[in-house]
Design a protein around this motif. Structure first.
Motif: not given
Length: 325
Positions: A148-169, A204-211
Motif C-alpha cells: 500500500g502507498p502509505e506503508q511504502t512512503q513510511r518505508l522510504v522515509n525511514e530508510a537509510l540511503v547511500l549516495m556515492t558519485l563524483g570520482g568518475n566525473d 533534491l530529486r532524491l529528497y522529492e522521492l522520499g529520502a
C-alpha cells in the motif's frame, strides 16, 4: 568511481552510522545509488565493458567468485547492511528482487556513471543517475502494490540511503583523455563548481522521492588509486592533478550539503569525508588495531586487456580496492 581504496570508506561509513545512532539501526530498508564503489551486480545484467564478473574480483567473497561487486570481497553496502542488521540489498535488475525481498531495499548503482550524463560514455550501456532515480520511483510503485502507498512512503522515509558519485566525473570524463571536451570547456575550479551544482539537483530529486536519511560520500584520494599508480606512477607517487581535483571537490560538496540541509530545515544529508578517512588509515594504521587487513593480490594486474607490472613496493591491495575499468 572505479579503483578506490574502499576499506577506509567502509569503516568510515560504519563509524558514521554509529554516530547516526538508533535511527539508522531502525531503518526498515536500505537504498544505494552511485557508481562502481557501491554497484553490487547491476552491470552484470547490462551489455557494458564496466563489469566485475571475472577474476580477481570476488576472491575474498564468501563464494570466492566474482559477483559484480568491484571488490575482492564485500563492498560498502554489504557492510552497512550488516551494521544495520539487515540482509544485503539485491541489485535492482536482479530477477530475484521481488516479493518480500523488496522490503529490504534495493541497490540501483551502476559502475562507470557520474554526476554528469556524459561521464562514462565509453562504457555505453550503464544506468546513469537519472535512470537510477527513475528506477527508485518504479520500485516504490512495485512496493505500493505489495503493502500500500502509505506503508511504502513510511518505508522510504525511514530508510537509510547511500549516495556515492563524483570520482568518475574526473577519472572517466575530465581527465579521461588529454584535452577532453570538458577540460576544454572548463578550467578545473569552474568544472568542480559546475558538477557540484548538478549534484545538488540530483540530491533534491532524491529528497522529492522520499529520502530523508542520506549518506553522501566525497571522493577518496583520486590520484592514489591503484589504476592511477599502475599507469602513471614511477615511484609510488600520487597523480598531482587528480589529487587537486579531490581537494577542490570535497570541501565544496560538504558546503553544498550544509546549505541544502539549511534550506530543507533538517539534517537530511550527511557528508562522509572518505578522503580524510583514507589518509588517516594509511598514515596511522596502528590506531585501527585488528581492523587493519591487507593483501597483495598479485604482481601482475590485468587492466584494459593489458598487463601492468606493479613493483614490489606498490602492489599492496587494501580490502575492496582492486583494479577495474
Amino acid at each position: 568511481m572505479e579503483n578506490s581504496f574502499t576499506l577506509v570508506t567502509i569503516f568510515g561509513l560504519l563509524f558514521t552510522l554509529g554516530n547516526v545512532g538508533p535511527q539508522a539501526e531502525a531503518a526498515r530498508a536500505f537504498f544505494v545509488f552511485g557508481d562502481s564503489l557501491v554497484d553490487n551486480g547491476n552491470n552484470n545484467y547490462l551489455a557494458t565493458t564496466a563489469r566485475a564478473d571475472a577474476y580477481p574480483y570476488g576472491i575474498d567473497y564468501p563464494t570466492h567468485r566474482a559477483t559484480g561487486r568491484f571488490s575482492n570481497g564485500l563492498n560498502i553496502p554489504d557492510l552497512i547492511s550488516e551494521q544495520i542488521g539487515s540482509e544485503p540489498t539485491l541489485p535492482y535488475l536482479s530477477p530475484e528482487l521481488n516479493g518480500q525481498r523488496l522490503l529490504i531495499g534495493a541497490n540501483f548503482a551502476s559502475a562507470g556513471i557520474g554526476i554528469l550524463n556524459d561521464t562514462g560514455v565509453q562504457f555505453v550501456n550503464i544506468i546513469r543517475i537519472g535512470e537510477q532515480l527513475q528506477y527508485f520511483r518504479q520500485y516504490q510503485q512495485r512496493v505500493s502494490a505489495l503493502i500500500g502507498p502509505e506503508q511504502t512512503q513510511r518505508l522510504v522515509n525511514e530508510a537509510l540511503v547511500l549516495m556515492t558519485l563524483g570520482g568518475n566525473d574526473f577519472v572517466n570524463n575530465y581527465y579521461l583523455v588529454p584535452f577532453s571536451a570538458r577540460s576544454r570547456q572548463f578550467a578545473l575550479p569552474d568544472y568542480v563548481v559546475y558538477i557540484i551544482s548538478e549534484y545538488r539537483k540530483i540530491l533534491l530529486r532524491l529528497y522529492e522521492l522520499g529520502a530523508r536519511r542520506v549518506l553522501v560520500t566525497g571522493t577518496g584520494p583520486l590520484g592514489c588509486v591503484p589504476a592511477e599508480l599502475a599507469q602513471h606512477s614511477r615511484a609510488g607517487e600520487c597523480a598531482v592533478e587528480l589529487q587537486r581535483a579531490s581537494a577542490l571537490f570535497n570541501p565544496q560538496l560538504a558546503e553544498m550539503l550544509s546549505g541544502l540541509n539549511a534550506e530543507l530545515g533538517s539534517d537530511i544529508f550527511v557528508a562522509v569525508n572518505t578522503n580524510e578517512m583514507h589518509m588517516d588509515w594509511i598514515n596511522n594504521p596502528q590506531q585501527f588495531g585488528s581492523l587493519l587487513w591487507s593483501r597483495t593480490l598479485q604482481r601482475y594486474w590485468v587492466m584494459h586487456d593489458r598487463i601492468k607490472f606493479m613493483s614490489e613496493s606498490r602492489h599492496l591491495c587494501i580490502l575492496g580496492s582492486v583494479p577495474s575499468v
